[in-house]
Design an enzyme around this catalytic site. Structure first.
Site, short mmCIF file in Angstrom:
data_model
loop_
_atom_site.label_atom_id
_atom_site.label_comp_id
_atom_site.label_asym_id
_atom_site.label_seq_id
_atom_site.Cartn_x
_atom_site.Cartn_y
_atom_site.Cartn_z
N ASP A 22 59.63 27.44 33.49
CA ASP A 22 60.98 27.08 33.87
C ASP A 22 61.10 25.80 33.50
OD1 ASP A 22 63.36 27.02 34.69
OD2 ASP A 22 62.79 27.60 36.88
N ASN A 24 64.20 24.29 33.00
CA ASN A 24 65.25 23.77 33.69
C ASN A 24 65.75 24.01 35.16
OD1 ASN A 24 66.07 26.41 33.35
ND2 ASN A 24 67.73 26.24 32.79
N ASP A 26 65.47 26.80 36.78
CA ASP A 26 66.67 27.72 37.51
C ASP A 26 66.08 29.34 37.71
OD1 ASP A 26 65.94 28.77 34.79
OD2 ASP A 26 68.16 29.25 34.28
N ASP A 30 61.90 29.53 29.96
CA ASP A 30 63.04 29.11 28.91
C ASP A 30 62.13 28.20 27.94
OD1 ASP A 30 62.65 26.40 29.87
OD2 ASP A 30 64.09 26.92 31.45
N ASP A 196 57.68 46.74 18.21
CA ASP A 196 57.64 47.40 19.47
C ASP A 196 57.83 48.89 19.25
OD1 ASP A 196 58.39 47.13 22.43
OD2 ASP A 196 60.09 48.27 21.68
N GLU A 275 52.71 47.71 18.02
CA GLU A 275 52.19 48.21 19.49
C GLU A 275 51.86 49.76 19.41
OE1 GLU A 275 55.23 49.10 22.34
OE2 GLU A 275 54.15 49.08 23.66
C1 GLC Z 1 57.36 48.60 24.37
C2 GLC Z 1 57.34 47.55 25.10
C3 GLC Z 1 58.00 47.69 26.59
C4 GLC Z 1 59.31 48.14 26.32
C5 GLC Z 1 59.62 49.26 25.61
C6 GLC Z 1 60.56 49.85 25.26
O1 GLC Z 1 56.62 49.67 24.93
O2 GLC Z 1 56.30 46.75 25.36
O3 GLC Z 1 57.84 46.63 27.42
O4 GLC Z 1 59.93 48.78 27.74
O5 GLC Z 1 58.84 49.11 24.42
O6 GLC Z 1 61.18 48.88 24.18
#
Ligand code: GLC
Length: 574
Positions: A22, A24, A26, A30, A196, A275
């Site tokens: 962090d 800044n 808050d 960031d 993802d 992933e």
């Molecule tokens: C993937 C991400 C996860 C997210 C999901 C939906 O599994 O790693 O964090 O919630 O996709 O985007």
């Protein structure tokens, strides 16, 4: 090693931007903070960063609901800050890959706002619309997969939260728009993407209903209540059956090929890592993705030698069998999973197990991915006050437990806290100052800081302690960096049936390294006299967690201490 790509020799470090640093003050991480910590990462010895989403987002799914693919969330900074971050990372020879969310956008993304506004707008077909819910499909985060929109008098499909509508990837305009966003960051110089949830991109066009006797809340609850191995197995099958028509459907390989051609427009080795654990996404080895994660390695209640051996045998054989050999990619933790030091440890030998786990990921063949905080042994923090949860899949579940399944609110809060991914996303612990040094004292951080920062689980204390886990990671990363065999060598398993320890050799033309990881509290007397790779040769110690002389000879009988991590170069034959 000359013919290996940068992403084969690199060690990746996943930054979860909200929780890393962090700058800044808050209470939210960031880019200013990330830039300030680049020296830390460089000293640690990592070569690449995977940055979880940094895009503008209403944060229904902590940034995985993207509202603008080509900008920076204001709480993280500006596009200029991003460029500085990238430049400064590159100046330290650290590559940066971004998160690419293909399956869905935020429901606040202008594409969706336009698409939902009428049935005949130019983007009306950019999402998955139907007149009536055609089946009983569930969203894996919040129950019903179909959500009504009055403007169109229609329903849209979402695999995740209803605030994450699925894009219609059959529409070529969607592809073009997304590829433009992909090029935007590549043009700025980013080194690739982590993709993802690619398995969720397409749905079964037959819209076949599932036949599982539960809805989402029901199956979650049944999973919690399952006791016997048979019950657990049955529930696992139910999970699979519930989502099988919404996952890994035809079309994905073509899509990955198309994305690969976009990436290959950049002729300087950008990388795509999915992933997903399915090696099939590597295509023929050079026409789809570069890497898929070895999730089966981490999906275990405990890491045992036999589990690792089976896993390596199966995966390496499949990678080898591709027309152009695939490259492995190992990890034990990420932002979606209970932390390594909670999930894989036993509360008795945690310090030793943490060192074995790190050694495993850093010595197996393949590209290692570390998750921020694992290097100091961060643990899960179960948040039992539902008002403090930020992971909306958990708050949704809490609500269902209490209001639908009539579970006692206290138990429901515990269950929600346990299943929530907040527990493994708490702010990075930089020092033993209040708030773990993540934010100034008195600032309310976006998730509570795990109070164990006071017990030495923080960067500064560990930097000052030569025996800390942090210094161990640092040292091991250096050993790996200096060892051609650990980076590039073949994996040759030894003593295949040993239950207590894992032994293997990593071998290139120029170097052979013997790795022994003793996962037991037993002292071992290992007999290598019949192993031709080792017999009659001196072992030059590269690293040992026990006190040892530099050279071990003769190596035929080797005494290994309880939980020892032993790495030694096998000297060439005299
Ligand atoms: C993937 C991400 C996860 C997210 C999901 C939906 O599994 O790693 O964090 O919630 O996709 O985007």
């Amino acid at each position: 090693m000359a013919d290996l790509k940068w992403w084969q020799t690199a060690v990746f470090y996943q930054i979860y931007p909200r929780s890393f640093a962090d700058g800044n003050g808050d209470g939210i991480g960031d880019f200013k903070g990330m830039i300030e910590k680049l020296d830390y990462l460089s000293d640690l010895g990592v070569n690449a960063i995977w940055l979880s989403p940094h895009f503008p987002s209403p944060n229904w799914d902590c940034g995985y609901d993207v509202a603008d693919y080509t900008n920076v969330a204001p709480e993280y900074g500006t596009l200029e800050d991003f460029k500085t971050f990238l430049r400064e990372a590159h100046a330290r020879s650290i590559r940066v890959i971004l998160d690419l969310v293909l399956n869905h956008t935020s429901d606040e993304h202008p594409w969706f706002l336009e698409s939902k506004s009428s049935r005949d707008n130019p983007k009306s077909d950019w999402y998955v619309w139907v007149d009536k819910p055609p089946n009983n499909w569930q969203s894996c985060f919040d129950g019903e997969a179909w959500t009504y929109v009055p403007e169109r008098d229609q329903y849209y499909y979402h695999y995740f939260m209803k605030q994450q509508p699925d894009l219609n990837w059959h529409n070529p305009e969607v592809k073009q728009a997304m590829w433009a966003a992909v090029r935007f960051w590549l043009d700025l110089g980013v080194d690739g993407y982590r993709l993802d949830a690619i398995g969720t991109v397409y749905e079964n066009p037959d819209l076949t209903p599932h036949k599982v006797p539960f809805d989402l809340a029901g199956i979650r609850r049944a999973s919690e209540l399952a006791q016997t191995p048979e019950e657990k197995k049955q529930i696992e099958k139910y999970w699979y059956d519930m989502f099988r028509n919404q996952w890994a459907q035809p079309g994905l390989h073509e899509l990955m090929k198309e994305l690969r051609t976009v990436i290959d427009e950049y002729q300087d080795d950008r990388v795509l890592v999915a992933e997903d654990d399915d090696i099939a996404y590597l295509g023929n080895g050079e026409d789809e993705l570069h890497l898929v994660f070895n999730f089966p390695l981490m999906r275990a209640e405990r890491i045992t030698p036999s589990h690792v051996r089976r896993n390596q045998k199966e995966r390496l054989a499949r990678l080898e069998a591709l027309p152009v050999k695939g490259w492995p990619c190992n990890t034990l933790g990420n932002h979606d999973t209970s932390r390594i030091h909670t999930r894989l440890c036993d509360k008795q030998h945690d310090a030793a197990l943490a060192r074995l786990h790190a050694a495993l990921v850093l010595t197996l063949k393949g590209t290692p991915f570390l998750y921020n905080g694992e290097e100091i042994g961060m643990t899960d923090l179960i948040i039992t006050d539902p008002t403090k949860l930020r992971d909306t899949m958990a708050t949704w579940y809490y609500d269902r437990l209490v209001n639908e399944l009539k579970v006692d609110p206290q138990e429901a809060a515990l269950r929600a806290g346990e299943m929530s991914r907040d527990k493994n996303r708490t702010p990075m612990q930089w020092s033993n100052n209040p708030n773990g040094g993540f934010s100034p004292p008195n600032v309310v951080t976006w998730l509570p800081v795990n109070p164990d920062y006071r017990n030495g689980i923080n960067v500064r204390d560990q930097q000052n302690n030569p025996n800390s886990l942090l210094n161990y990671y640092h040292y091991l990363l250096q050993v790996r960096k200096d060892s051609p065999a650990l980076i590039a060598g073949e994996y040759l398993p030894l003593n295949d049936t040993a239950r207590d320890y894992l032994a293997f050799v990593r071998k290139t033309k120029e170097q052979a390294v013997l790795v022994i990881l003793n996962f037991s509290e037993k002292k071992l007397d290992l007999d290598f006299s019949r192993l031709k790779e080792i017999r009659g040769r001196n072992l030059q110690i590269l690293f040992s967690s026990a006190e040892r002389l530099k050279t071990v000879k003769p190596p035929n009988a080797l005494a290994i201490n309880p939980f020892e991590v032993f790495l030694a170069e096998v000297e060439p034959k005299q």
